[in-house]
Write a protein that holds these residues in place. Structure first.
Motif: not given
Length: 402
Positions: A12-15, A144, A159, A161, A172, A174
């Motif tokens: 996924s996109t960074f979170t 971030s 990074t 996720t 999740t 990360t």
């Protein structure tokens, strides 16, 4: 078609996972960028860590190891770049303790729930006035910026996720890390942090981290030097709502796959961003007598300065690879080794195939170079990652403090 654990994992996109916060600030340890930050969990998280094997283990690293070993729990980690707080004797140890206490006071939690991580120049006292000021400016945000605040000679933040389903709950995980030079882990010169909202007890988390690190971070090398500071720390706060994971849990393999994906990605990011590097190098060894020997040979090849220079120079001198294999203690069929680069077979039965040098030079222009080796003695394999050795590596390290 039956679904595998890999099919259930989504990059996924960074979170940040549920219940985690992070922030960064410029405390003045570096000239022109954020150099301090923290991770904070709303509730104490189960925690695990692995640490540098350098005999001059830095004060922050020793303190974090001692803190995690108390009960395998953390609620926060505070970190800085620009100064390693290493080889500073009693003062360094006292400064690490003070950094831990100041963070605990700011967050109104117990010091025994705070980890410390520092990276930068060795042998310079930590400027505690700047550290205190930096901690006072940190907030509970979801940005971030922390992923950049820990960098030293890195060219970019590293990074990832990953999301997966556990007990019907979305989990999740990360990770982020720093590392570019002085990379030859067992454990070594990187700071790596993994946060997850999965529920998993600290002892199980420690076992998972230790075994996964052996297959990922401990299989990268940039320059053969092991740092004094670095570590990988994992925090699992259980905010996703799943039942605590154990080895016999139905969705445990899915979580393990997601966890390994995070660490493998970060390891390759470090290898590809080695100081001055222009190429990521992956070595895959098959036909080994044991998995350990496969890993040993792969790391020997990727760590050979002669091989690294060969790749930088786009020179198909496969003899460099053969000597790297031969100097290990692994079992080898000396008359049956095969070597390929990016699918081009250079060696068969330990003899050159006579492949056109121009073809090899052309393939070595690629940003990723994959070397495949068959030792022809068994059924086991191993993989390692590294980079080429360039003129820029010397330039960076000749002026590291200036």
């Amino acid at each position: 078609m039956q679904m595998t654990s890999e099919d259930l994992i989504e990059v996924s996109t960074f979170t940040w996972p549920k219940g985690f916060y992070a922030d960064s600030t410029h405390a003045g340890l570096k000239q022109d960028s954020d150099d301090m930050g923290w991770i904070y969990s709303e509730a104490p998280a189960d925690a695990a860590g692995v640490y540098t094997t350098n005999q001059f283990q830095a004060a922050p690293t020793k303190l974090t190891k001692q803190t995690i070993n108390l009960a395998h729990q953390l609620q926060a980690v505070v970190m800085n770049s620009g100064n390693a707080n290493s080889c500073n004797g009693n003062q360094g140890e006292g400064d690490a303790l003070m950094m831990q206490k100041m963070t605990a006071d700011r967050l109104q939690i117990q010091p025994e729930l705070v980890g410390i991580a520092s990276t930068g120049v060795i042998g310079e006292p930590l400027p505690m006035a700047k550290i205190k000021d930096g901690i006072s400016h940190l907030k509970l945000t979801k940005n971030s910026g922390l992923t950049k605040a820990i960098l030293t000679t890195d060219t970019h933040a590293k990074t990832i996720t990953v999301k997966c389903m556990v007990d019907g709950h979305e989990v999740t995980t990360t990770g982020f890390c720093k590392g570019s030079g002085m990379i030859h882990p067992n454990m070594a010169t990187m700071l790596g942090f993994v946060t997850t909202d999965a529920a998993i007890e600290g002892n199980h988390l420690q076992e998972l981290l230790s075994s996964t690190v052996d297959e990922t971070f401990n299989q990268i090398t940039v320059d053969g030097d092991t740092s004094t500071n670095d570590m990988v720390v994992v925090m699992a706060n259980g905010a996703a709502g799943n039942q605590p994971l154990q080895e016999d849990s139905q969705d445990y393999p899915t979580f393990v796959m997601a966890f390994k994906k995070v660490l493998a990605h970060l390891a390759q990011e470090i290898a590809g961003d080695g100081e001055g590097a222009s190429k990521l190098v992956e070595v895959n060894v098959t036909g080994a007598d044991s998995h350990l020997e496969g890993q040993q040979v792969a790391k020997a090849i990727v760590g050979s300065n002669l091989v690294k220079a060969m790749i930088f120079g786009k020179d198909g001198n496969w003899g460099r690879i053969m000597q790297a294999i031969g100097q290990t203690t692994a079992h080898v069929d000396v008359n049956g080794v095969s070597v390929s680069i990016n699918g081009l077979q250079l060696v068969k039965n330990s003899l050159g195939t006579g492949i056109d040098d121009d073809k090899v030079t052309k393939t070595l222009e690629q940003k990723k170079v994959t070397i495949d080796v068959d030792l022809n003695v068994g059924e086991f394999s191993g993989t390692a990652w590294g980079c080429d050795l360039t003129y820029k590596y010397v330039q960076i390290n000749a002026s590291y403090r200036s």
